[in-house]
Design an enzyme around this catalytic site. Structure first.
Site, mmCIF file in Angstrom:
data_model
loop_
_atom_site.group_PDB
_atom_site.id
_atom_site.type_symbol
_atom_site.label_atom_id
_atom_site.label_comp_id
_atom_site.label_asym_id
_atom_site.label_seq_id
_atom_site.Cartn_x
_atom_site.Cartn_y
_atom_site.Cartn_z
ATOM 1 N N GLU A 100 45.264 44.167 54.105
ATOM 2 C CA GLU A 100 45.400 44.405 52.655
ATOM 3 C C GLU A 100 44.008 44.505 52.029
ATOM 4 O OE1 GLU A 100 46.741 45.474 50.157
ATOM 5 O OE2 GLU A 100 48.169 44.057 49.275
ATOM 6 N N ASP A 101 43.906 45.277 50.965
ATOM 7 C CA ASP A 101 42.591 45.436 50.328
ATOM 8 C C ASP A 101 42.189 44.217 49.517
ATOM 9 O OD1 ASP A 101 44.535 45.884 48.372
ATOM 10 O OD2 ASP A 101 43.727 47.803 47.691
ATOM 11 N N ASP A 104 45.108 39.545 44.363
ATOM 12 C CA ASP A 104 44.793 39.278 42.973
ATOM 13 C C ASP A 104 45.742 38.173 42.504
ATOM 14 O OD1 ASP A 104 43.650 39.834 40.442
ATOM 15 O OD2 ASP A 104 45.121 41.351 39.992
ATOM 16 N N PHE A 153 37.520 43.955 37.636
ATOM 17 C CA PHE A 153 38.205 45.057 38.301
ATOM 18 C C PHE A 153 37.193 45.813 39.149
ATOM 19 C CE2 PHE A 153 40.537 48.907 39.053
ATOM 20 C CZ PHE A 153 41.814 48.422 39.241
ATOM 21 N N ARG A 166 37.711 55.918 45.218
ATOM 22 C CA ARG A 166 38.094 55.387 46.536
ATOM 23 C C ARG A 166 37.042 55.644 47.597
ATOM 24 N NH1 ARG A 166 43.516 53.897 46.566
ATOM 25 N NH2 ARG A 166 44.866 55.219 45.335
HETATM 26 P P1 IMP Z 1 48.462 41.368 43.266
HETATM 27 O O1 IMP Z 1 49.918 41.605 43.529
HETATM 28 O O2 IMP Z 1 48.232 40.991 41.821
HETATM 29 O O3 IMP Z 1 47.824 40.395 44.201
HETATM 30 O O4 IMP Z 1 47.749 42.754 43.357
HETATM 31 C C1 IMP Z 1 47.393 43.324 44.500
HETATM 32 C C2 IMP Z 1 47.168 44.803 44.297
HETATM 33 O O5 IMP Z 1 46.665 45.122 42.986
HETATM 34 C C3 IMP Z 1 46.125 45.263 45.256
HETATM 35 O O6 IMP Z 1 46.681 45.617 46.495
HETATM 36 C C4 IMP Z 1 45.500 46.428 44.520
HETATM 37 O O7 IMP Z 1 46.238 47.606 44.768
HETATM 38 C C5 IMP Z 1 45.639 46.067 43.057
HETATM 39 N N1 IMP Z 1 44.403 45.472 42.533
HETATM 40 C C6 IMP Z 1 44.231 44.200 42.103
HETATM 41 N N2 IMP Z 1 42.966 43.998 41.687
HETATM 42 C C7 IMP Z 1 42.326 45.178 41.863
HETATM 43 C C8 IMP Z 1 40.968 45.610 41.623
HETATM 44 O O8 IMP Z 1 40.088 44.862 41.157
HETATM 45 N N3 IMP Z 1 40.685 46.903 41.951
HETATM 46 C C9 IMP Z 1 41.609 47.757 42.467
HETATM 47 N N4 IMP Z 1 42.871 47.390 42.701
HETATM 48 C C10 IMP Z 1 43.238 46.117 42.406
#
Ligand code: IMP
Length: 188
Positions: A100-101, A104, A153, A166
């Site tokens: 996973e990238d 958050d 972000f 990207r």
């Molecule tokens: P979560 O469900 O809130 O943990 O969000 C995860 C997803 O939100 C990641 O897989 C990203 O696609 C997106 N995301 C959250 N923060 C960022 C950021 O700082 N930059 C780009 N994408 C983000």
């Protein structure tokens, strides 16, 4: 020079490459007894991380891809998750690592881990390049974390903002003015 919509470089390409190599070796070591490791890449943001991880691993790997989306195309994760593209292969009995990238709020990863566990992998682990601990809303286990980062972000190295940035080889923070100006209303 940095693009005017970006604030500063948070992680250089060298920082990322060095850390990804260390993560790759840790995964290799943990799966040393297995004949292969099955990597599940979460599209789209993790594709570059996957590509570098695979090249730095010495274990035999297989890869598969899943695409999920939260409903809102904005910089705030909505918490609602849809599977846009499911895996091609079964996970039963396999040693699986979710790639996973960024974690958050943790909502996406919690959903994914629960979904993939229903498919009976022998082991399910998670590798995330980036982690924003201050944003966490739910507890999720992440076995391999690249970098803890502040609540900003970020874009680059696979991560986008409205499908931009990207391709950058580094990770940069988005200038706050652009976050507001470019924010789109939630998708239906
Ligand atoms: P979560 O469900 O809130 O943990 O969000 C995860 C997803 O939100 C990641 O897989 C990203 O696609 C997106 N995301 C959250 N923060 C960022 C950021 O700082 N930059 C780009 N994408 C983000």
């Amino acid at each position: 020079m940095l693009h005017p919509h970006l604030d500063s470089v948070l992680l250089t390409a060298d920082d990322i490459q060095a850390r990804v190599r260390t993560m790759a070796h840790a995964i290799d070591a943990d799966f040393a007894e297995d004949d292969r490791v099955h990597l599940v890449c979460v599209l789209k943001g993790a594709f570059m991380f996957l590509a570098d991880l695979v090249r730095a691993m010495s274990a035999r790997v297989t890869v598969d891809f899943i695409a999920v989306s939260s409903y809102a195309a904005s910089t705030t994760s909505s918490g609602e998750v849809r599977v846009l593209k499911d895996l091609d292969a079964r996970l039963q009995g396999r040693g699986v690592v979710i790639v996973e990238d960024i974690v958050d709020t943790g909502l996406t990863l919690r959903y994914l881990q629960a979904l993939l566990r229903t498919r009976s992998p022998r082991v399910l682990r998670t590798a995330c390049l980036l982690n924003k601990p201050s944003r966490r809303q739910v507890d999720v286990a992440v076995d391999y974390v690249g970098f803890d980062i502040p609540d900003r972000f970020v874009v680059g190295y696979g991560l986008d903002f409205n499908d931009r940035f990207r391709g950058l080889p580094y990770i940069a923070t988005l200038a706050p003015a652009n976050v507001i100006r470019e924010r789109r209303p939630p998708a239906p």
